[in-house]
Write an enzyme that holds these catalytic residues in place. Structure first.
Site, PDB file in Angstrom:
ATOM      1  N   LEU A   1      -5.989   1.721   5.889  1.00 28.74           N
ATOM      2  CA  LEU A   1      -4.773   0.935   6.085  1.00 28.74           C
ATOM      3  C   LEU A   1      -4.809   0.080   7.346  1.00 28.74           C
ATOM      4  CD1 LEU A   1      -2.113   3.610   5.067  1.00 28.74           C
ATOM      5  CD2 LEU A   1      -3.287   1.922   3.639  1.00 28.74           C
TER       6      LEU A   1
ATOM      7  N   HIS B   1      -1.120  -3.694   4.937  1.00 34.73           N
ATOM      8  CA  HIS B   1      -0.557  -2.624   4.096  1.00 34.73           C
ATOM      9  C   HIS B   1       0.753  -2.101   4.702  1.00 34.73           C
ATOM     10  CE1 HIS B   1      -5.071  -1.943   3.454  1.00 34.73           C
ATOM     11  NE2 HIS B   1      -4.641  -2.369   2.292  1.00 34.73           N
TER      12      HIS B   1
ATOM     13  N   GLN C   1      -4.000 -11.515  -8.281  1.00 31.19           N
ATOM     14  CA  GLN C   1      -3.605 -10.140  -8.640  1.00 31.19           C
ATOM     15  C   GLN C   1      -2.084 -10.033  -8.742  1.00 31.19           C
ATOM     16  OE1 GLN C   1      -5.348  -6.516  -6.770  1.00 31.19           O
ATOM     17  NE2 GLN C   1      -3.489  -6.437  -5.577  1.00 31.19           N
TER      18      GLN C   1
HETATM   19  P1  AMP Z   1      -5.963  -2.933  -1.117  1.00 33.78           P
HETATM   20  O1  AMP Z   1      -5.879  -1.614  -0.475  1.00 33.78           O
HETATM   21  O2  AMP Z   1      -6.870  -3.886  -0.418  1.00 33.78           O
HETATM   22  O3  AMP Z   1      -6.183  -2.845  -2.598  1.00 33.78           O
HETATM   23  O4  AMP Z   1      -4.531  -3.606  -0.940  1.00 33.78           O
HETATM   24  C1  AMP Z   1      -3.351  -2.944  -1.272  1.00 33.78           C
HETATM   25  C2  AMP Z   1      -2.207  -3.900  -1.196  1.00 33.78           C
HETATM   26  O5  AMP Z   1      -2.118  -4.444   0.122  1.00 33.78           O
HETATM   27  C3  AMP Z   1      -2.375  -5.103  -2.151  1.00 33.78           C
HETATM   28  O6  AMP Z   1      -1.104  -5.426  -2.683  1.00 33.78           O
HETATM   29  C4  AMP Z   1      -2.869  -6.187  -1.230  1.00 33.78           C
HETATM   30  O7  AMP Z   1      -2.563  -7.486  -1.683  1.00 33.78           O
HETATM   31  C5  AMP Z   1      -2.115  -5.856   0.054  1.00 33.78           C
HETATM   32  N1  AMP Z   1      -2.796  -6.429   1.217  1.00 33.78           N
HETATM   33  C6  AMP Z   1      -4.082  -6.231   1.598  1.00 33.78           C
HETATM   34  N2  AMP Z   1      -4.364  -6.970   2.699  1.00 33.78           N
HETATM   35  C7  AMP Z   1      -3.237  -7.654   3.013  1.00 33.78           C
HETATM   36  C8  AMP Z   1      -2.881  -8.592   4.048  1.00 33.78           C
HETATM   37  N3  AMP Z   1      -3.759  -8.991   4.965  1.00 33.78           N
HETATM   38  N4  AMP Z   1      -1.633  -9.079   4.048  1.00 33.78           N
HETATM   39  C9  AMP Z   1      -0.735  -8.706   3.106  1.00 33.78           C
HETATM   40  N5  AMP Z   1      -1.000  -7.830   2.116  1.00 33.78           N
HETATM   41  C10 AMP Z   1      -2.227  -7.299   2.069  1.00 33.78           C
END
Ligand code: AMP
Length: 251
Positions: free
Chosen positions: A31, A35, A151
């Site tokens: 995280l 996140h 996504q």
């Molecule tokens: P992940 O763990 O990378 O699959 O991401 C989980 C959630 O966090 C997804 O909805 C991503 O789009 C969001 N997320 C990941 N990185 C960012 C970021 N830098 N800014 C905003 N949301 C993010």
């Protein structure tokens, strides 16, 4: 914060929230502030916030990407605990796939473009696990980052097509001091690669044409999957050696 690994136990807990609004943030862990922003928003808008950490094997395209995906559960747990998140669901792969992967969601249009063209099967794997988690948690609202813009569009499309009752909420991309979008994969960049990575958001935000951006990134040593404009966004996917980065900005 209560940690639940057993989905039967989770379903019993869910019953106790019958009259409450529930927000869901699901991630693959490791995280960062991107996140945590989703968790903050959920906390603000719901009675109960459920975070889920699940590294979904079906959305990876290469064994190495799955194998080397950063796993930092203890650290993640401490961050969520400090934010006073109510529940963390952290299920085993077999719990999520009792069907041995035989039942899958298949989207046949948007999922084939851009990211889908470069990562065959990725979006069907992602939609399948998102649907499973939405049905398990039955959240009032679920929060996703605009960083993964295609996504987010696909999840909204699925929710509408399948008459899901959850409101799908997109949240802005959180960036580092040099504008690089925060991502768990950034930790796999060496210091030199990390410094180079800053050119990606910098050029995306510039007034250069798509061809000029592509050329400049290529000259700097990036390998380009795509730099394009769609959905009133400028979107890109690039490689620095073995690490793939994606980003997008509003035009
Ligand atoms: P992940 O763990 O990378 O699959 O991401 C989980 C959630 O966090 C997804 O909805 C991503 O789009 C969001 N997320 C990941 N990185 C960012 C970021 N830098 N800014 C905003 N949301 C993010």
């Amino acid at each position: 914060m209560k940690i639940v690994t057993n989905l039967l136990e989770w379903q019993a807990i869910r019953q106790t929230f019958a009259n409450k609004s529930v927000g869901l943030v699901h991630t693959m862990g490791n995280l960062h502030q991107g996140h945590l922003q989703l968790c903050e928003r959920s906390k603000h808008e719901n009675d109960v916030t459920v975070a889920c950490i699940f590294i979904n094997p079906t959305q990876f395209n290469t064994e190495n990407d799955f194998k080397y995906y950063p796993r930092t559960l203890e650290q993640d747990r401490a961050l969520l605990n400090a934010m006073q998140i109510d529940i963390l669901i952290h299920p085993a792969v077999e719990m999520i796939y009792p069907d041995n992967y035989h039942i899958q969601i298949s989207e046949t249009s948007l999922s084939l473009e851009l990211e889908g063209a470069y990562r065959p099967g990725h979006f069907n794997g992602m939609l399948t696990v998102v649907l499973k988690l939405l049905l398990l948690v039955r959240p009032t609202r679920a929060y996703y980052g605009e960083k993964d813009y295609q996504q987010l569009l696909l999840i909204k499309k699925m929710a509408a097509a399948l008459f899901l009752l959850t409101e799908i909420i997109g949240c802005p991309t959180v960036r580092d001091h040099d504008q690089l979008a925060l991502s768990s994969r950034n930790t796999r960049l060496s210091p030199t690669e990390r410094a180079l990575a800053a050119y990606f958001p910098k050029l995306l935000h510039s007034t250069l044409s798509l061809d000029e951006i592509t050329q400049q990134l290529t000259d700097l040593g990036f390998k380009i999957d795509y730099i394009t404009e769609k959905w009133q966004r400028r979107l890109g996917a690039v490689w620095i050696n073995q690490v793939r980065l994606i980003d997008n900005i509003i035009i």
